[in-house]
Design a protein around this motif. Structure first.
Motif, PDB file in Angstrom:
ATOM      1  N   THR A  20       0.848  -1.194   0.000  1.00  0.00           N
ATOM      2  CA  THR A  20       0.000   0.000   0.000  1.00  0.00           C
ATOM      3  C   THR A  20       0.885   1.247   0.000  1.00  0.00           C
ATOM      4  OG1 THR A  20      -0.047   0.137   2.397  1.00  0.00           O
ATOM      5  CG2 THR A  20      -1.800  -1.184   1.342  1.00  0.00           C
ATOM      6  N   VAL A  21       0.252   2.400  -0.244  1.00  0.00           N
ATOM      7  CA  VAL A  21       1.003   3.661  -0.191  1.00  0.00           C
ATOM      8  C   VAL A  21       1.552   3.881   1.221  1.00  0.00           C
ATOM      9  CG1 VAL A  21       0.709   6.169  -0.282  1.00  0.00           C
ATOM     10  CG2 VAL A  21      -0.161   4.744  -2.145  1.00  0.00           C
ATOM     11  N   LEU A  22       0.768   3.521   2.229  1.00  0.00           N
ATOM     12  CA  LEU A  22       1.261   3.682   3.609  1.00  0.00           C
ATOM     13  C   LEU A  22       2.512   2.837   3.836  1.00  0.00           C
ATOM     14  CD1 LEU A  22       0.889   4.732   6.549  1.00  0.00           C
ATOM     15  CD2 LEU A  22      -0.452   2.669   6.987  1.00  0.00           C
ATOM     16  N   GLU A  23       2.464   1.589   3.408  1.00  0.00           N
ATOM     17  CA  GLU A  23       3.636   0.709   3.592  1.00  0.00           C
ATOM     18  C   GLU A  23       4.838   1.229   2.813  1.00  0.00           C
ATOM     19  OE1 GLU A  23       1.255  -3.486   4.374  1.00  0.00           O
ATOM     20  OE2 GLU A  23       1.665  -2.828   2.335  1.00  0.00           O
ATOM     21  N   ALA A  24       4.583   1.773   1.627  1.00  0.00           N
ATOM     22  CA  ALA A  24       5.680   2.343   0.833  1.00  0.00           C
ATOM     23  C   ALA A  24       6.296   3.531   1.573  1.00  0.00           C
ATOM     24  CB  ALA A  24       5.152   2.776  -0.539  1.00  0.00           C
ATOM     25  N   ALA A  25       5.457   4.377   2.147  1.00  0.00           N
ATOM     26  CA  ALA A  25       5.962   5.537   2.897  1.00  0.00           C
ATOM     27  C   ALA A  25       6.748   5.064   4.120  1.00  0.00           C
ATOM     28  CB  ALA A  25       4.803   6.436   3.311  1.00  0.00           C
ATOM     29  N   GLN A  26       6.216   4.079   4.820  1.00  0.00           N
ATOM     30  CA  GLN A  26       6.917   3.571   6.004  1.00  0.00           C
ATOM     31  C   GLN A  26       8.282   3.003   5.624  1.00  0.00           C
ATOM     32  OE1 GLN A  26       3.950   0.928   7.659  1.00  0.00           O
ATOM     33  NE2 GLN A  26       3.223   2.486   9.081  1.00  0.00           N
ATOM     34  N   GLN A  27       8.323   2.287   4.506  1.00  0.00           N
ATOM     35  CA  GLN A  27       9.602   1.732   4.061  1.00  0.00           C
ATOM     36  C   GLN A  27      10.610   2.848   3.761  1.00  0.00           C
ATOM     37  OE1 GLN A  27       9.649  -1.685   1.266  1.00  0.00           O
ATOM     38  NE2 GLN A  27      11.011  -0.399   0.051  1.00  0.00           N
ATOM     39  N   ALA A  28      10.093   3.984   3.280  1.00  0.00           N
ATOM     40  CA  ALA A  28      10.969   5.120   2.961  1.00  0.00           C
ATOM     41  C   ALA A  28      11.165   6.049   4.160  1.00  0.00           C
ATOM     42  CB  ALA A  28      10.367   5.906   1.793  1.00  0.00           C
ATOM     43  N   ARG A  29      10.677   5.623   5.313  1.00  0.00           N
ATOM     44  CA  ARG A  29      10.785   6.397   6.561  1.00  0.00           C
ATOM     45  C   ARG A  29      10.130   7.772   6.444  1.00  0.00           C
ATOM     46  NH1 ARG A  29      13.695   3.501   9.971  1.00  0.00           N
ATOM     47  NH2 ARG A  29      15.193   2.011   9.179  1.00  0.00           N
ATOM     48  N   ILE A  30       8.989   7.784   5.772  1.00  0.00           N
ATOM     49  CA  ILE A  30       8.187   9.008   5.682  1.00  0.00           C
ATOM     50  C   ILE A  30       6.959   8.775   6.554  1.00  0.00           C
ATOM     51  CG2 ILE A  30       6.766  10.449   4.144  1.00  0.00           C
ATOM     52  CD1 ILE A  30       8.818   9.656   1.887  1.00  0.00           C
ATOM     53  N   ALA A  31       6.785   9.624   7.555  1.00  0.00           N
ATOM     54  CA  ALA A  31       5.734   9.383   8.557  1.00  0.00           C
ATOM     55  C   ALA A  31       4.355   9.810   8.045  1.00  0.00           C
ATOM     56  CB  ALA A  31       6.066  10.147   9.831  1.00  0.00           C
ATOM     57  N   ILE A  32       3.387   8.904   8.195  1.00  0.00           N
ATOM     58  CA  ILE A  32       1.980   9.218   7.936  1.00  0.00           C
ATOM     59  C   ILE A  32       1.245   8.795   9.214  1.00  0.00           C
ATOM     60  CG2 ILE A  32      -0.070   8.636   6.570  1.00  0.00           C
ATOM     61  CD1 ILE A  32       1.749   8.030   4.202  1.00  0.00           C
ATOM     62  N   PRO A  33       0.415   9.660   9.789  1.00  0.00           N
ATOM     63  CA  PRO A  33      -0.259   9.271  11.036  1.00  0.00           C
ATOM     64  C   PRO A  33      -1.309   8.183  10.791  1.00  0.00           C
ATOM     65  CG  PRO A  33      -1.124  11.369  10.257  1.00  0.00           C
ATOM     66  CD  PRO A  33       0.013  11.006   9.343  1.00  0.00           C
ATOM     67  N   THR A  34      -1.415   7.268  11.730  1.00  0.00           N
ATOM     68  CA  THR A  34      -2.413   6.194  11.630  1.00  0.00           C
ATOM     69  C   THR A  34      -3.040   5.971  13.003  1.00  0.00           C
ATOM     70  OG1 THR A  34      -0.850   4.441  12.225  1.00  0.00           O
ATOM     71  CG2 THR A  34      -1.026   4.982   9.884  1.00  0.00           C
ATOM     72  N   LEU A  35      -4.262   5.516  13.004  1.00  0.00           N
ATOM     73  CA  LEU A  35      -4.884   5.110  14.272  1.00  0.00           C
ATOM     74  C   LEU A  35      -5.476   3.711  14.202  1.00  0.00           C
ATOM     75  CD1 LEU A  35      -6.614   8.399  15.478  1.00  0.00           C
ATOM     76  CD2 LEU A  35      -4.813   7.145  16.673  1.00  0.00           C
ATOM     77  N   CYS A  36      -5.768   3.225  13.004  1.00  0.00           N
ATOM     78  CA  CYS A  36      -6.388   1.894  12.930  1.00  0.00           C
ATOM     79  C   CYS A  36      -5.515   0.887  12.180  1.00  0.00           C
ATOM     80  CB  CYS A  36      -7.775   1.985  12.303  1.00  0.00           C
ATOM     81  SG  CYS A  36      -7.783   2.433  10.553  1.00  0.00           S
ATOM     82  N   TYR A  37      -4.319   1.300  11.799  1.00  0.00           N
ATOM     83  CA  TYR A  37      -3.427   0.396  11.060  1.00  0.00           C
ATOM     84  C   TYR A  37      -2.570  -0.424  12.032  1.00  0.00           C
ATOM     85  CZ  TYR A  37       0.690  -1.104   8.455  1.00  0.00           C
ATOM     86  OH  TYR A  37       1.709  -1.841   7.926  1.00  0.00           O
ATOM     87  N   HIS A  38      -2.358  -1.699  11.673  1.00  0.00           N
ATOM     88  CA  HIS A  38      -1.378  -2.521  12.387  1.00  0.00           C
ATOM     89  C   HIS A  38      -0.762  -3.469  11.366  1.00  0.00           C
ATOM     90  CE1 HIS A  38       0.335  -5.536  15.091  1.00  0.00           C
ATOM     91  NE2 HIS A  38       0.354  -4.578  16.000  1.00  0.00           N
ATOM     92  N   GLU A  39       0.542  -3.598  11.400  1.00  0.00           N
ATOM     93  CA  GLU A  39       1.220  -4.337  10.336  1.00  0.00           C
ATOM     94  C   GLU A  39       0.819  -5.809  10.257  1.00  0.00           C
ATOM     95  OE1 GLU A  39       2.699  -2.843  12.832  1.00  0.00           O
ATOM     96  OE2 GLU A  39       4.101  -4.177  13.847  1.00  0.00           O
ATOM     97  N   THR A  40       0.299  -6.370  11.338  1.00  0.00           N
ATOM     98  CA  THR A  40      -0.070  -7.788  11.274  1.00  0.00           C
ATOM     99  C   THR A  40      -1.529  -7.996  10.861  1.00  0.00           C
ATOM    100  OG1 THR A  40      -0.724  -7.873  13.595  1.00  0.00           O
ATOM    101  CG2 THR A  40       1.574  -8.390  13.108  1.00  0.00           C
ATOM    102  N   LEU A  41      -2.274  -6.903  10.713  1.00  0.00           N
ATOM    103  CA  LEU A  41      -3.718  -7.033  10.442  1.00  0.00           C
ATOM    104  C   LEU A  41      -4.066  -6.656   9.011  1.00  0.00           C
ATOM    105  CD1 LEU A  41      -5.092  -5.405  13.713  1.00  0.00           C
ATOM    106  CD2 LEU A  41      -4.635  -7.825  13.256  1.00  0.00           C
TER     107      LEU A  41
END
Ligand code: SF4
Ligand code: FES
Length: 195
Positions: A20-41
């Motif tokens: 996902t775009v969120l995972e791509a940003a996380q991989q690039a160490r670009i912070a996007i705020p989340t409240l309902c995301y969890h990497e195992t779900l």
């Protein structure tokens, strides 16, 4: 799965197709705020806080980054005046439910969200679903679930299952952004003890 290139906040990012775009940003160490995301779900897309702007063929639109697939050539912006305004309003609405949540307060400080903009309806749960989904998807215990719908929606432990599964687990506790799941568990534990 092939590699794809996209651009996030002006940075060239190389990720695996299917992310996902969120995972791509996380991989690039670009912070996007989340409240309902969890990497195992499984992606949920409930809180909307992770919205970003994507540009495809010159057309821009806002998308929910935790469910939006990363695609080759995508241009992503994670901050803008419009995005920040939406996040601020979302946080103000959530603060009406859980005004004392440290997680919400920290995000509120970053986005200038006011704690008292909306009338308080302190339900304490912000319906992120992390506890319910973690219990179902990771633990496969189904000890906690949502009951009712709309504004009446709330989490509830199922006493028979909680009595058996929860005492030695409690893995959902640190996931809860408001600590409400702990309070709900204490209540069900007391009810079970009375039986
Ligand atoms: S109790 Fe906490 S983790 Fe569970 S849905 Fe509500 S806010 Fe989310
Ligand atoms: S983290 Fe994406 S909608 Fe909640």
């Amino acid at each position: 799965m092939s590699d794809i290139h996209l651009q996030i906040d002006g940075k060239e990012v190389h990720v695996t197709e299917g992310m996902t775009v969120l995972e791509a940003a996380q991989q690039a160490r670009i912070a996007i705020p989340t409240l309902c995301y969890h990497e195992t779900l499984e992606p949920y897309g409930g809180c909307r806080l992770c919205i970003v702007e994507v540009e495809v063929n010159g057309w821009s639109r806002l998308v929910v980054s935790c469910v939006y697939p990363a695609a080759a050539g995508l241009i992503v912006r994670t901050r803008s005046a419009q995005i920040d305004r939406i996040r601020k309003t979302l946080l103000e609405m959530l603060l009406a439910h859980a005004p004392d949540s440290p997680v919400l307060q920290e995000l509120a400080a970053e986005y200038g969200a006011q704690r008292d903009r909306f009338a308080q309806e302190a339900s304490f749960c912000i319906h992120c679903g992390l506890c319910v989904r973690y219990c179902a998807e990771v633990k496969q215990a189904h000890a906690v679930g949502f009951i009712d719908r709309g504004i009446r929606k709330e989490i509830s432990f199922i006493p028979e299952i909680a009595a058996r599964e929860c005492h030695d687990c409690k893995e959902c506790f640190p996931l809860c952004p408001t600590s409400y799941v702990q309070a709900a568990y204490v209540l069900v534990e007391a009810l079970v003890a009375l039986r």
